[in-house]
Design a protein around this motif. Structure first.
Motif, mmCIF file in Angstrom:
data_model
loop_
_atom_site.group_PDB
_atom_site.id
_atom_site.type_symbol
_atom_site.label_atom_id
_atom_site.label_comp_id
_atom_site.label_asym_id
_atom_site.label_seq_id
_atom_site.Cartn_x
_atom_site.Cartn_y
_atom_site.Cartn_z
ATOM 1 N N THR A 36 35.683 39.194 42.642
ATOM 2 C CA THR A 36 35.542 40.034 41.449
ATOM 3 C C THR A 36 36.139 39.279 40.265
ATOM 4 O O THR A 36 37.007 38.413 40.437
ATOM 5 C CB THR A 36 36.274 41.383 41.616
ATOM 6 O OG1 THR A 36 37.658 41.131 41.870
ATOM 7 C CG2 THR A 36 35.675 42.194 42.756
ATOM 8 N N ARG A 37 35.658 39.594 39.076
ATOM 9 C CA ARG A 37 36.208 38.953 37.867
ATOM 10 C C ARG A 37 36.385 40.016 36.802
ATOM 11 O O ARG A 37 35.608 40.982 36.715
ATOM 12 C CB ARG A 37 35.306 37.824 37.365
ATOM 13 C CG ARG A 37 33.915 38.255 36.973
ATOM 14 C CD ARG A 37 33.146 37.122 36.339
ATOM 15 N NE ARG A 37 33.746 36.665 35.111
ATOM 16 C CZ ARG A 37 33.553 37.256 33.932
ATOM 17 N NH1 ARG A 37 32.812 38.353 33.831
ATOM 18 N NH2 ARG A 37 34.121 36.767 32.863
ATOM 19 N N ARG A 38 37.391 39.827 35.981
ATOM 20 C CA ARG A 38 37.685 40.820 34.937
ATOM 21 C C ARG A 38 36.801 40.533 33.724
ATOM 22 O O ARG A 38 36.769 39.429 33.188
ATOM 23 C CB ARG A 38 39.158 40.772 34.548
ATOM 24 C CG ARG A 38 39.559 41.936 33.634
ATOM 25 C CD ARG A 38 41.070 42.077 33.589
ATOM 26 N NE ARG A 38 41.464 43.268 32.841
ATOM 27 C CZ ARG A 38 41.476 44.506 33.318
ATOM 28 N NH1 ARG A 38 41.105 44.717 34.572
ATOM 29 N NH2 ARG A 38 41.868 45.521 32.579
ATOM 30 N N CYS A 39 36.061 41.550 33.297
ATOM 31 C CA CYS A 39 35.155 41.410 32.156
ATOM 32 C C CYS A 39 35.953 41.515 30.859
ATOM 33 O O CYS A 39 36.787 42.426 30.703
ATOM 34 C CB CYS A 39 34.084 42.503 32.218
ATOM 35 S SG CYS A 39 32.968 42.478 30.788
ATOM 36 N N ASP A 40 35.704 40.606 29.954
ATOM 37 C CA ASP A 40 36.419 40.602 28.680
ATOM 38 C C ASP A 40 35.970 41.734 27.763
ATOM 39 O O ASP A 40 36.682 42.109 26.824
ATOM 40 C CB ASP A 40 36.190 39.255 27.959
ATOM 41 C CG ASP A 40 36.836 38.113 28.712
ATOM 42 O OD1 ASP A 40 37.814 38.369 29.432
ATOM 43 O OD2 ASP A 40 36.359 36.962 28.575
ATOM 44 N N LYS A 41 34.758 42.287 28.030
ATOM 45 C CA LYS A 41 34.245 43.352 27.153
ATOM 46 C C LYS A 41 34.693 44.747 27.608
ATOM 47 O O LYS A 41 35.274 45.509 26.843
ATOM 48 C CB LYS A 41 32.722 43.284 27.098
ATOM 49 C CG LYS A 41 32.203 42.060 26.350
ATOM 50 C CD LYS A 41 30.691 42.115 26.229
ATOM 51 C CE LYS A 41 30.183 40.924 25.422
ATOM 52 N NZ LYS A 41 28.703 40.940 25.286
ATOM 53 N N CYS A 42 34.400 45.068 28.886
ATOM 54 C CA CYS A 42 34.756 46.418 29.368
ATOM 55 C C CYS A 42 36.169 46.495 29.951
ATOM 56 O O CYS A 42 36.646 47.590 30.303
ATOM 57 C CB CYS A 42 33.745 46.912 30.384
ATOM 58 S SG CYS A 42 33.665 45.900 31.896
ATOM 59 N N LYS A 43 36.811 45.341 30.068
ATOM 60 C CA LYS A 43 38.190 45.261 30.580
ATOM 61 C C LYS A 43 38.318 45.825 32.000
ATOM 62 O O LYS A 43 39.358 46.361 32.393
ATOM 63 C CB LYS A 43 39.171 45.988 29.658
ATOM 64 C CG LYS A 43 39.127 45.562 28.203
ATOM 65 C CD LYS A 43 39.452 44.085 28.023
ATOM 66 C CE LYS A 43 39.423 43.684 26.557
ATOM 67 N NZ LYS A 43 39.650 42.236 26.381
ATOM 68 N N LYS A 44 37.249 45.693 32.796
ATOM 69 C CA LYS A 44 37.270 46.157 34.182
ATOM 70 C C LYS A 44 37.002 45.000 35.132
ATOM 71 O O LYS A 44 36.390 44.015 34.751
ATOM 72 C CB LYS A 44 36.205 47.244 34.397
ATOM 73 C CG LYS A 44 36.436 48.514 33.614
ATOM 74 C CD LYS A 44 35.321 49.514 33.881
ATOM 75 C CE LYS A 44 35.529 50.810 33.098
ATOM 76 N NZ LYS A 44 34.419 51.763 33.344
ATOM 77 N N ASP A 45 37.457 45.151 36.377
ATOM 78 C CA ASP A 45 37.151 44.165 37.411
ATOM 79 C C ASP A 45 35.754 44.459 37.944
ATOM 80 O O ASP A 45 35.504 45.525 38.525
ATOM 81 C CB ASP A 45 38.173 44.224 38.552
ATOM 82 C CG ASP A 45 39.541 43.713 38.123
ATOM 83 O OD1 ASP A 45 39.578 42.898 37.176
ATOM 84 O OD2 ASP A 45 40.551 44.136 38.701
ATOM 85 N N GLN A 46 34.830 43.496 37.722
ATOM 86 C CA GLN A 46 33.443 43.676 38.123
ATOM 87 C C GLN A 46 33.086 42.687 39.231
ATOM 88 O O GLN A 46 33.641 41.591 39.299
ATOM 89 C CB GLN A 46 32.503 43.440 36.920
ATOM 90 C CG GLN A 46 32.726 44.385 35.749
ATOM 91 C CD GLN A 46 32.166 45.774 36.025
ATOM 92 O OE1 GLN A 46 31.651 46.066 37.120
ATOM 93 N NE2 GLN A 46 32.286 46.663 35.046
#
Length: 451
Positions: free
Chosen positions: A193-203
């Motif tokens: 998983t990686r943390r999205c810089d836009k939604c600030k969630k682990d995707q």
């Protein structure tokens, strides 16, 4: 000698000596003259009609059909058409010549445009437009995880010998980095998983197992990810690969097919979006390495062509020396023999070119030795016996030069040749100095007797 005003037959008045004859008087009055071409010019009254030249600039039509501005009196053969040549050359570049320089399209000037063809290395050729492009002179862009090639692009690269780093939980490559991998592509989705810089969630990662994770989010970057490239991007389970050379994220099944498609050109595959060459990617490493191996073969052929041109240039220079240089006068037989050898041979390796270069260099030394020997013998500084001894030495050296085989393995003979020529130089020097000492001593003795 009285100066008076005289009226000439042209009705103009001039100041002249009273006794001057009528035929000797010249009218220098500047008047408007009407020419046979119906143009008018300002000219001296006394100038004859046939000597007048019309410099009126008019429109002239040439035989090629173009119009130019030229003097009325200019001869047809002296007129030059400077209209640009409008024809395309065989290289598809427009001709840079003029109508006149290209003989009205019959004989074009050499193309002066940059080539701009895409070379096998994917760089554009920057040389002038020629039939065969020279080796690429830009810095090489080939690289791997361990290093980057430091050479010019046209030179063969040295393959990396470090262990290949392409591995995942399913497969591992055991080959050196510079060789094709012995493992297949992994078609399992990445579990990271990686943390999205836009939604600030682990995707969940949208990439493939064992590959660098793309920096896009399936939710936030949906519009960008589903833009059609291979028409497989909008599937719910679509996985993606991020190309490291340009940063574009491409759907994996379409990109796999794109990379595996055979191409007649020997050239790296390019990004389907921006056409950047794909040089560095673990998943498509085998495709890249196989193409680079073919490119390396082309580079070696390039290198061979360059070396061939260099050796031919060296050989032509040496043959000009043998035809024109001063050694022809003193080593005629050897010069002619070497020239015949070179003209008959024509195809030279580097060793053969170096061999002939050494022979011509030694021939120049021999010619210099023969000049010195002859000069000092005629001036009485060398005795006949010494002259004959040196002659035998030189003839032996010339005989060696005329031999048909003289390879690198004969280095000892080359060294002996150099030593022998040095020995002859010393012999000449000693003989000349001895004679000079005798002459000086005899002169001193004569002075002493006189005193």
């Amino acid at each position: 000698m009285e100066v008076i005003t005289r009226q000439l037959t042209c009705s103009h008045n001039i100041k002249a000596v009273c006794s001057t004859k009528e035929d000797d008087l010249v009218c220098m009055e500047v008047i408007t003259r009407q020419l046979t071409c119906e143009h008018s010019i300002q000219a001296v009254c006394s100038v004859k009609e046939n000597d007048l030249v019309c410099m009126e600039v008019i429109k002239r039509q040439l035989t090629c059909g173009h119009d130019i501005q030229a003097a009325c009196s200019a001869e047809e053969n002296d007129l030059v058409c400077n209209a640009p040549c409008t024809q395309l050359l065989k290289c598809k570049h427009p001709c840079a010549g003029t109508c006149s320089s290209c003989k009205q399209g019959r004989l074009h000037q050499q193309c002066t445009h940059h080539c701009n063809r895409v070379l096998v290395c994917s760089h554009q050729c920057t040389a002038p437009c020629t039939r065969n492009c020279p080796p690429c002179t830009k810095p090489c862009e080939n690289r791997c995880i361990h290093s980057r090639c430091p050479l010019k692009c046209g030179k063969p690269c040295v393959p990396c010998r470090k262990p290949c780093q392409w591995r995942c939980r399913h497969h591992k490559c055991d080959k050196p980095c510079g060789e094709p991998c012995d493992r297949p592509r992994c078609d399992h989705p990445c579990r990271k998983t990686r943390r999205c810089d836009k939604c600030k969630k682990d995707q969940p990662c949208i990439g493939m197992c064992g590959e660098p994770c793309p920096d896009k989010c399936r939710v936030c970057n949906r519009e960008e990810l589903t833009t059609y490239v291979f028409v497989t991007e909008d599937k719910d389970d679509a996985q993606f690969v991020q190309l490291e050379d340009c940063g574009h994220v491409i759907e994996v099944s379409g990109l796999d097919q794109w990379m595996d498609t055979a191409d007649r050109k020997i050239q790296l595959k390019t990004c389907p979006k921006c056409k950047t060459p794909i040089r560095h990617n673990l998943r498509y490493g085998n495709s890249i390495k196989n193409t680079l191996a073919m490119i390396e073969k082309v580079k070696k052929r390039w290198k061979g062509d360059v070396l061939k041109a260099q050796t031919e240039a060296t050989a032509n220079k040496l043959m000009r020396k043998l035809r024109d240089a001063d050694e022809e006068r003193y080593c005629a037989e050897t010069s002619e023999d070497l020239l015949r050898q070179m003209e008959h041979h024509r195809l030279y390796s580097l060793d053969e070119a170096a061999m002939y270069e050494n022979k011509v260099l030694f021939l120049e030394r021999l010619a210099e030795l023969k000049r010195k020997r002859r000069k000092y013998f005629l001036s009485g500084h060398i005795a006949l016996q010494d002259f004959e001894e040196m002659k035998k030495e030189v003839e032996e050296m010339e005989k060696w030069l005329r031999r048909r085989t003289a390879r690198v393995g004969e280095q000892v003979r080359l060294e002996l040749f150099v030593l022998q020529s040095a020995k002859l130089n010393i012999m000449i020097y000693i003989q000349v100095q001895s004679v000079r000492l005798i002459l000086v001593s005899s002169q001193r003795g004569a002075i002493h007797i006189f005193q």
